[in-house]
Scaffold this motif. Sequence first.
Motif, PDB file in Angstrom:
ATOM      1  N   UNK A  22       0.805  -1.219   0.000  1.00  0.00           N
ATOM      2  CA  UNK A  22       0.000   0.000   0.000  1.00  0.00           C
ATOM      3  C   UNK A  22       0.840   1.273   0.000  1.00  0.00           C
ATOM      4  N   UNK A  23       1.873   1.401   0.870  1.00  0.00           N
ATOM      5  CA  UNK A  23       2.676   2.622   0.828  1.00  0.00           C
ATOM      6  C   UNK A  23       3.397   2.803  -0.508  1.00  0.00           C
ATOM      7  N   UNK A  24       3.853   1.728  -1.104  1.00  0.00           N
ATOM      8  CA  UNK A  24       4.530   1.832  -2.398  1.00  0.00           C
ATOM      9  C   UNK A  24       3.566   2.314  -3.461  1.00  0.00           C
ATOM     10  N   UNK A  25       2.340   1.832  -3.418  1.00  0.00           N
ATOM     11  CA  UNK A  25       1.348   2.272  -4.394  1.00  0.00           C
ATOM     12  C   UNK A  25       0.985   3.734  -4.162  1.00  0.00           C
ATOM     13  N   UNK A  26       0.953   4.149  -2.908  1.00  0.00           N
ATOM     14  CA  UNK A  26       0.617   5.534  -2.595  1.00  0.00           C
ATOM     15  C   UNK A  26       1.722   6.487  -3.010  1.00  0.00           C
ATOM     16  N   UNK A  27       2.913   5.970  -3.207  1.00  0.00           N
ATOM     17  CA  UNK A  27       4.054   6.799  -3.568  1.00  0.00           C
ATOM     18  C   UNK A  27       3.828   7.550  -4.874  1.00  0.00           C
ATOM     19  N   UNK A  28       2.953   7.065  -5.729  1.00  0.00           N
ATOM     20  CA  UNK A  28       2.647   7.718  -6.990  1.00  0.00           C
ATOM     21  C   UNK A  28       2.029   9.088  -6.778  1.00  0.00           C
ATOM     22  N   UNK A  29       1.512   9.353  -5.584  1.00  0.00           N
ATOM     23  CA  UNK A  29       0.947  10.640  -5.218  1.00  0.00           C
ATOM     24  C   UNK A  29      -0.128  11.079  -6.192  1.00  0.00           C
ATOM     25  N   UNK A  30      -1.171  10.299  -6.327  1.00  0.00           N
ATOM     26  CA  UNK A  30      -2.250  10.684  -7.221  1.00  0.00           C
ATOM     27  C   UNK A  30      -3.151  11.692  -6.542  1.00  0.00           C
ATOM     28  N   UNK A  32      -7.041  13.789  -6.409  1.00  0.00           N
ATOM     29  CA  UNK A  32      -8.428  13.357  -6.382  1.00  0.00           C
ATOM     30  C   UNK A  32      -8.989  13.156  -7.790  1.00  0.00           C
ATOM     31  N   UNK A  33      -8.306  13.628  -8.799  1.00  0.00           N
ATOM     32  CA  UNK A  33      -8.742  13.426 -10.179  1.00  0.00           C
ATOM     33  C   UNK A  33      -8.170  12.149 -10.776  1.00  0.00           C
ATOM     34  N   UNK A  34      -7.368  11.426  -9.988  1.00  0.00           N
ATOM     35  CA  UNK A  34      -6.798  10.188 -10.480  1.00  0.00           C
ATOM     36  C   UNK A  34      -5.518  10.388 -11.274  1.00  0.00           C
ATOM     37  N   UNK A  35      -5.055  11.616 -11.407  1.00  0.00           N
ATOM     38  CA  UNK A  35      -3.812  11.896 -12.124  1.00  0.00           C
ATOM     39  C   UNK A  35      -2.727  12.140 -11.099  1.00  0.00           C
ATOM     40  N   UNK A  36      -1.495  11.866 -11.448  1.00  0.00           N
ATOM     41  CA  UNK A  36      -0.409  12.095 -10.497  1.00  0.00           C
ATOM     42  C   UNK A  36      -0.118  13.585 -10.396  1.00  0.00           C
ATOM     43  N   UNK A 145       8.982  12.130 -11.723  1.00  0.00           N
ATOM     44  CA  UNK A 145       7.707  11.537 -11.328  1.00  0.00           C
ATOM     45  C   UNK A 145       7.356  11.860  -9.883  1.00  0.00           C
ATOM     46  N   UNK A 146       8.310  12.395  -9.145  1.00  0.00           N
ATOM     47  CA  UNK A 146       8.066  12.778  -7.755  1.00  0.00           C
ATOM     48  C   UNK A 146       8.186  14.275  -7.607  1.00  0.00           C
ATOM     49  N   UNK A 147       7.886  14.727  -6.402  1.00  0.00           N
ATOM     50  CA  UNK A 147       7.934  16.142  -6.082  1.00  0.00           C
ATOM     51  C   UNK A 147       9.387  16.603  -6.024  1.00  0.00           C
ATOM     52  N   UNK A 148       9.919  17.123  -7.115  1.00  0.00           N
ATOM     53  CA  UNK A 148      11.344  17.394  -7.240  1.00  0.00           C
ATOM     54  C   UNK A 148      11.750  18.777  -6.786  1.00  0.00           C
TER      55      UNK A 148
END
Length: 168
Positions: A22-30, A32-36, A145-148
Amino acid sequence: MMMKIKTRTALLFIALSAALAAPAAAEDQTTHHGRSNAAERFDKADTNKDGKISFEEFAASLPDFMLADTDKDGKVTVAELTSYLEGKGAKPKRAERRAKRIVKRYDANNDSAITATEIQSRQKKVFALLDKNDDGSIDNNEWPSRNWHHGKGHHKGTKKDNGQNSAE
Protein backbone atom coordinates in the motif's frame (compact mmCIF):
# COMPACT_ATOMS: atom_id res chain seq x y z
CA MET A 1 -5.73 -29.17 11.27
CA MET A 2 -2.51 -28.79 9.26
CA MET A 3 -4.56 -27.49 6.31
CA LYS A 4 -6.10 -24.77 8.53
CA ILE A 5 -2.64 -23.64 9.64
CA LYS A 6 -1.40 -23.49 6.04
CA THR A 7 -4.52 -21.58 5.01
CA ARG A 8 -4.12 -19.12 7.89
CA THR A 9 -0.44 -18.70 7.08
CA ALA A 10 -1.25 -18.05 3.42
CA LEU A 11 -3.95 -15.52 4.33
CA LEU A 12 -1.61 -13.81 6.78
CA PHE A 13 1.07 -13.62 4.09
CA ILE A 14 -1.40 -12.12 1.60
CA ALA A 15 -2.61 -9.59 4.17
CA LEU A 16 0.96 -8.55 5.05
CA SER A 17 1.91 -8.31 1.39
CA ALA A 18 -1.06 -6.05 0.72
CA ALA A 19 -0.26 -3.90 3.75
CA LEU A 20 3.36 -3.50 2.70
CA ALA A 21 2.43 -2.79 -0.91
CA ALA A 22 0.00 0.00 0.00
CA PRO A 23 2.68 2.62 0.83
CA ALA A 24 4.53 1.83 -2.40
CA ALA A 25 1.35 2.27 -4.39
CA ALA A 26 0.62 5.53 -2.59
CA GLU A 27 4.05 6.80 -3.57
CA ASP A 28 2.65 7.72 -6.99
CA GLN A 29 0.95 10.64 -5.22
CA THR A 30 -2.25 10.68 -7.22
CA THR A 31 -4.69 13.52 -6.84
CA HIS A 32 -8.43 13.36 -6.38
CA HIS A 33 -8.74 13.43 -10.18
CA GLY A 34 -6.80 10.19 -10.48
CA ARG A 35 -3.81 11.90 -12.12
CA SER A 36 -0.41 12.09 -10.50
CA ASN A 37 0.83 15.37 -9.07
CA ALA A 38 3.78 15.09 -11.44
CA ALA A 39 1.45 14.91 -14.45
CA GLU A 40 -0.49 17.91 -13.22
CA ARG A 41 2.74 19.88 -12.65
CA PHE A 42 3.87 18.97 -16.17
CA ASP A 43 0.57 20.11 -17.69
CA LYS A 44 0.68 23.36 -15.72
CA ALA A 45 4.26 24.09 -16.80
CA ASP A 46 3.51 23.22 -20.45
CA THR A 47 1.67 26.49 -21.06
CA ASN A 48 1.52 26.17 -24.86
CA LYS A 49 0.31 22.54 -24.58
CA ASP A 50 2.78 21.17 -27.14
CA GLY A 51 3.70 18.21 -24.92
CA LYS A 52 7.12 19.54 -23.97
CA ILE A 53 8.47 22.23 -21.67
CA SER A 54 10.87 24.86 -22.97
CA PHE A 55 13.31 26.62 -20.66
CA GLU A 56 11.06 29.68 -20.67
CA GLU A 57 8.06 27.60 -19.58
CA PHE A 58 10.19 25.85 -16.97
CA ALA A 59 11.51 29.11 -15.50
CA ALA A 60 8.03 30.67 -15.48
CA SER A 61 6.67 27.68 -13.54
CA LEU A 62 9.09 28.27 -10.67
CA PRO A 63 8.66 30.82 -7.88
CA ASP A 64 9.95 34.31 -8.68
CA PHE A 65 12.21 34.93 -5.71
CA MET A 66 13.08 38.42 -6.98
CA LEU A 67 9.61 39.48 -5.80
CA ALA A 68 11.13 39.28 -2.31
CA ASP A 69 13.59 42.11 -3.11
CA THR A 70 11.81 44.70 -0.99
CA ASP A 71 14.60 47.29 -1.03
CA LYS A 72 14.95 46.94 -4.83
CA ASP A 73 18.74 46.65 -4.76
CA GLY A 74 18.72 43.68 -7.15
CA LYS A 75 19.60 41.20 -4.40
CA VAL A 76 17.43 39.01 -2.21
CA THR A 77 18.76 38.34 1.28
CA VAL A 78 17.70 35.60 3.68
CA ALA A 79 15.75 38.21 5.69
CA GLU A 80 13.88 39.46 2.62
CA LEU A 81 13.12 35.94 1.43
CA THR A 82 11.99 34.92 4.91
CA SER A 83 9.52 37.83 5.01
CA TYR A 84 8.30 36.97 1.51
CA LEU A 85 7.71 33.32 2.44
CA GLU A 86 5.93 34.33 5.64
CA GLY A 87 3.69 36.53 3.49
CA LYS A 88 2.88 33.44 1.46
CA GLY A 89 1.73 31.67 4.63
CA ALA A 90 4.86 29.90 5.87
CA LYS A 91 5.43 29.81 9.61
CA PRO A 92 8.38 32.03 10.68
CA LYS A 93 10.89 29.31 11.61
CA ARG A 94 10.06 27.22 8.57
CA ALA A 95 10.23 30.30 6.33
CA GLU A 96 13.67 31.17 7.68
CA ARG A 97 14.99 27.60 7.23
CA ARG A 98 13.65 27.50 3.69
CA ALA A 99 15.04 30.95 2.87
CA LYS A 100 18.49 29.94 4.10
CA ARG A 101 18.36 26.75 2.01
CA ILE A 102 17.28 28.64 -1.12
CA VAL A 103 19.94 31.32 -0.76
CA LYS A 104 22.60 28.68 -0.14
CA ARG A 105 21.60 26.80 -3.32
CA TYR A 106 21.33 29.82 -5.61
CA ASP A 107 24.12 32.08 -4.25
CA ALA A 108 26.94 31.39 -6.70
CA ASN A 109 29.29 34.11 -5.43
CA ASN A 110 28.71 33.42 -1.72
CA ASP A 111 27.68 36.97 -0.80
CA SER A 112 24.68 35.74 1.24
CA ALA A 113 22.20 37.10 -1.29
CA ILE A 114 20.80 35.97 -4.64
CA THR A 115 20.38 37.94 -7.83
CA ALA A 116 18.26 37.43 -10.93
CA THR A 117 21.39 36.24 -12.75
CA GLU A 118 22.14 33.63 -10.09
CA ILE A 119 18.53 32.44 -10.12
CA GLN A 120 18.50 32.08 -13.90
CA SER A 121 21.86 30.31 -13.85
CA ARG A 122 20.56 27.79 -11.32
CA GLN A 123 17.36 27.30 -13.32
CA LYS A 124 19.39 26.63 -16.47
CA LYS A 125 21.51 24.08 -14.63
CA VAL A 126 18.48 22.20 -13.31
CA PHE A 127 16.77 22.39 -16.72
CA ALA A 128 19.85 20.94 -18.42
CA LEU A 129 19.94 18.08 -15.91
CA LEU A 130 16.27 17.29 -16.53
CA ASP A 131 16.67 17.52 -20.33
CA LYS A 132 18.29 14.11 -20.53
CA ASN A 133 18.30 13.91 -24.34
CA ASP A 134 19.65 17.47 -24.76
CA ASP A 135 16.97 18.51 -27.24
CA GLY A 136 16.31 21.84 -25.49
CA SER A 137 13.01 20.79 -23.98
CA ILE A 138 11.70 18.48 -21.28
CA ASP A 139 9.14 15.91 -22.36
CA ASN A 140 6.90 13.85 -20.11
CA ASN A 141 9.43 10.97 -19.97
CA GLU A 142 12.12 13.32 -18.66
CA TRP A 143 9.84 15.04 -16.14
CA PRO A 144 10.41 13.88 -12.54
CA SER A 145 7.71 11.54 -11.33
CA ARG A 146 8.07 12.78 -7.76
CA ASN A 147 7.93 16.14 -6.08
CA TRP A 148 11.34 17.39 -7.24
CA HIS A 149 11.27 21.04 -6.15
CA HIS A 150 9.93 20.79 -2.61
CA GLY A 151 11.55 19.34 0.45
CA LYS A 152 13.66 16.26 0.93
CA GLY A 153 13.91 13.82 -1.92
CA HIS A 154 13.63 16.36 -4.70
CA HIS A 155 15.26 15.45 -7.97
CA LYS A 156 14.98 11.74 -7.16
CA GLY A 157 14.47 10.17 -10.51
CA THR A 158 12.12 10.49 -13.39
CA LYS A 159 9.49 8.26 -14.85
CA LYS A 160 12.04 7.14 -17.38
CA ASP A 161 14.92 6.23 -15.06
CA ASN A 162 12.94 5.08 -11.98
CA GLY A 163 15.24 6.96 -9.60
CA GLN A 164 18.50 5.55 -10.88
CA ASN A 165 19.72 8.97 -11.96
CA SER A 166 19.29 12.08 -9.93
CA ALA A 167 19.14 15.61 -11.26
CA GLU A 168 21.18 17.08 -8.43
